[in-house]
Design a protein around this motif. Structure first.
Motif, short mmCIF file in Angstrom:
data_model
loop_
_atom_site.label_atom_id
_atom_site.label_comp_id
_atom_site.label_asym_id
_atom_site.label_seq_id
_atom_site.Cartn_x
_atom_site.Cartn_y
_atom_site.Cartn_z
N ASP A 27 33.83 34.58 26.05
CA ASP A 27 35.07 33.54 26.08
C ASP A 27 35.73 33.51 27.52
N VAL A 28 35.78 34.52 28.25
CA VAL A 28 36.27 34.38 29.65
C VAL A 28 35.21 33.62 30.33
N VAL A 29 34.07 33.72 30.39
CA VAL A 29 32.91 33.10 31.25
C VAL A 29 33.06 31.82 30.54
N TYR A 30 32.96 31.22 29.36
CA TYR A 30 32.95 30.04 28.90
C TYR A 30 34.22 29.28 29.46
N THR A 31 35.17 29.77 29.57
CA THR A 31 36.29 29.00 29.94
C THR A 31 36.17 28.64 31.46
N GLY A 32 35.52 29.92 32.11
CA GLY A 32 35.39 29.57 33.68
C GLY A 32 34.47 28.32 33.95
N ILE A 33 33.53 28.29 33.02
CA ILE A 33 32.62 27.28 33.21
C ILE A 33 33.40 25.86 32.95
N LEU A 34 34.13 25.83 31.96
CA LEU A 34 35.17 24.69 31.74
C LEU A 34 35.93 24.32 32.78
N GLN A 35 36.34 25.41 33.56
CA GLN A 35 37.32 25.17 34.53
C GLN A 35 36.35 24.91 35.75
N GLN A 36 35.11 24.74 35.72
CA GLN A 36 34.22 24.15 36.94
C GLN A 36 34.35 25.30 38.07
N ALA A 37 34.31 26.60 37.67
CA ALA A 37 34.33 27.36 38.81
C ALA A 37 33.17 27.26 39.47
N ASP A 38 33.49 27.71 40.59
CA ASP A 38 32.29 27.64 41.93
C ASP A 38 31.36 28.78 41.76
N GLY A 39 31.88 29.94 41.15
CA GLY A 39 30.86 30.70 40.92
C GLY A 39 31.52 31.97 39.93
N ILE A 40 30.86 32.68 39.24
CA ILE A 40 31.21 33.93 38.35
C ILE A 40 30.36 34.97 38.45
N ILE A 41 30.95 36.05 38.48
CA ILE A 41 30.62 37.49 38.53
C ILE A 41 31.18 38.12 37.30
N THR A 42 29.98 38.65 36.47
CA THR A 42 30.04 39.48 35.51
C THR A 42 29.15 40.54 35.32
N TYR A 83 39.25 23.71 47.35
CA TYR A 83 39.28 25.11 47.71
C TYR A 83 38.09 25.56 46.93
N LEU A 84 37.56 26.60 47.02
CA LEU A 84 36.47 27.42 46.11
C LEU A 84 37.00 28.25 45.33
N TYR A 85 36.67 28.50 44.02
CA TYR A 85 37.34 29.29 43.04
C TYR A 85 36.11 29.92 42.29
N PHE A 86 36.51 31.40 42.27
CA PHE A 86 35.44 32.36 41.66
C PHE A 86 35.96 33.19 40.60
N LEU A 87 35.26 33.45 39.69
CA LEU A 87 36.06 34.39 38.71
C LEU A 87 34.97 35.31 38.27
N PHE A 88 35.92 36.45 38.33
CA PHE A 88 35.16 37.76 37.79
C PHE A 88 35.58 38.21 36.61
N ALA A 89 34.70 37.90 35.56
CA ALA A 89 34.83 38.16 34.23
C ALA A 89 34.46 39.69 33.94
N THR A 90 35.39 40.43 34.20
CA THR A 90 35.22 41.88 33.85
C THR A 90 34.93 42.75 32.67
N PRO A 91 34.27 43.50 32.36
CA PRO A 91 34.30 44.03 31.11
C PRO A 91 35.46 44.94 30.76
N LEU A 92 36.05 45.26 31.63
CA LEU A 92 37.32 46.30 31.39
C LEU A 92 38.55 45.95 32.19
N ALA A 93 39.43 45.30 31.87
CA ALA A 93 40.40 44.57 32.83
C ALA A 93 41.23 45.88 33.38
N GLU A 94 41.35 46.91 32.66
CA GLU A 94 42.74 47.99 33.04
C GLU A 94 41.78 49.42 33.20
#
Length: 311
Positions: A74-89, A26-37
């Motif tokens: 850190d969030v983006v770096y972790t997404g890279i380690l997880q081999q995300a298929d794409g990252i939004i930030t 499956y495809l996995y995308f990460l949204f590394a938001t600047p403000l989660a709440e």
């Protein structure tokens, strides 16, 4: 490194669990938001979640609760380690992290704030010139073209390029005002309500001649109004915010704020996923998408989101 490992552990326990097993189909995308709440960024989460469902991809929405670019990295770096298929930030992170994602062939999109000359797939954000033009047109409609403007501005963080770009466009566009203008003060909130309040109180105590207050920090407009009332100068002042925070919308309805420049954060999330999906599955690179931008005021407040989000 401890912070990265802790975050990775949290994500592995609560997220996609891709780091300790072979990656599923499956495809996995990460949204590394600047403000989660933050209320505004939660609109982006709504669009992100809707798109993940529509395109049948898995997604994580993770980020700090206060402005913290190191935690975002850190969030983006972790997404890279997880081999995300794409990252939004947001384009406020280290260029080295962006280069590392590109090295690992992970496409990255920026929303709200760009990073020029970096290796990213796409940027979606406000047209700051249009934003300044909308503001000046509304000001001139209310005050006329010949009144000298004394302008105070509050941004979230003066070090961020997004703040510098917004201020630069105000300076360029407001030069066209026949009555002339002066920016008497620029302050920053650091996206903290207490600081926003204190900064506006200080600014207005020093500059009683302000007749236009522009809040480029989404949380600032309500405290701008409070400070203006405290100093007894609200009646002679136009107050503008950005984004559609619930309190900002309430203040517009009550006539406490004159308007707010709003783009669709929902589109940031939804279109971000759609663009990544098309690129990963077909290789199609995105075409230019113009982000909607309007001033929300008492006249359109009841129906603006239907038009702006395209829902």
């Amino acid at each position: 490194m401890k912070k990265i490992l802790l975050l990775l552990s949290i994500m592995l326990l609560g997220g996609c669990q891709m780091g300790t097993q072979e990656k599923e189909d499956y495809l996995y995308f990460l949204f590394a938001t600047p403000l989660a709440e933050h209320d505004i960024w939660l609109q982006a989460k709504e669009g992100f979640d809707d798109a993940c469902e529509d395109f049948h991809v898995k997604g994580d929405w993770i980020g700090p609760t206060v402005i913290d670019t190191l935690e975002m990295e850190d969030v983006v770096y972790t997404g890279i380690l997880q081999q995300a298929d794409g990252i939004i930030t947001q384009g406020v992170i280290s260029r080295d992290i962006v280069a590392y994602a590109n090295q690992k062939q992970i496409p990255m999109e920026f929303v709200d704030s760009n990073m020029e000359n970096s290796e990213h797939l796409y940027y979606m954000g406000k047209d700051f010139k249009k934003q300044a033009q909308l503001l000046l047109a509304d000001i001139e409609e209310k005050k006329g073209k010949n009144e000298p403007l004394k302008v105070a501005i509050q941004v979230a963080n003066l070090d961020f390029q997004i703040a510098k770009d917004q201020i630069a466009e105000v300076k360029e566009v407001f030069e066209q005002h026949p009555g002339g203008y002066e920016i008497v003060n620029v302050s920053e909130s650091k996206s903290e309500e207490i600081r926003a309040k204190k900064e506006w109180e200080f600014v207005m105590s020093q500059h009683a001649d302000i007749n236009v207050a522009i809040n480029f920090a989404a949380e600032s407009a309500e405290f701008c109004w409070e400070a203006a009332m405290q100093q007894g100068i609200r009646d002679d002042m136009l107050i503008y915010g950005v984004d559609d925070m619930p309190i900002t919308l309430d203040f517009i309805k009550e006539g406490k704020i004159d308007g707010s420049v709003v783009t669709s954060f929902y589109q940031y999330g939804y279109e971000g996923v759609r663009i990544l999906y098309e690129y990963v599955t077909t290789g199609k690179k995105p075409e230019h998408i113009e982000t909607n931008l309007i001033i929300v005021d008492k006249d359109n407040i009841n129906h603006y989101r239907e038009l702006n989000d395209g829902k």
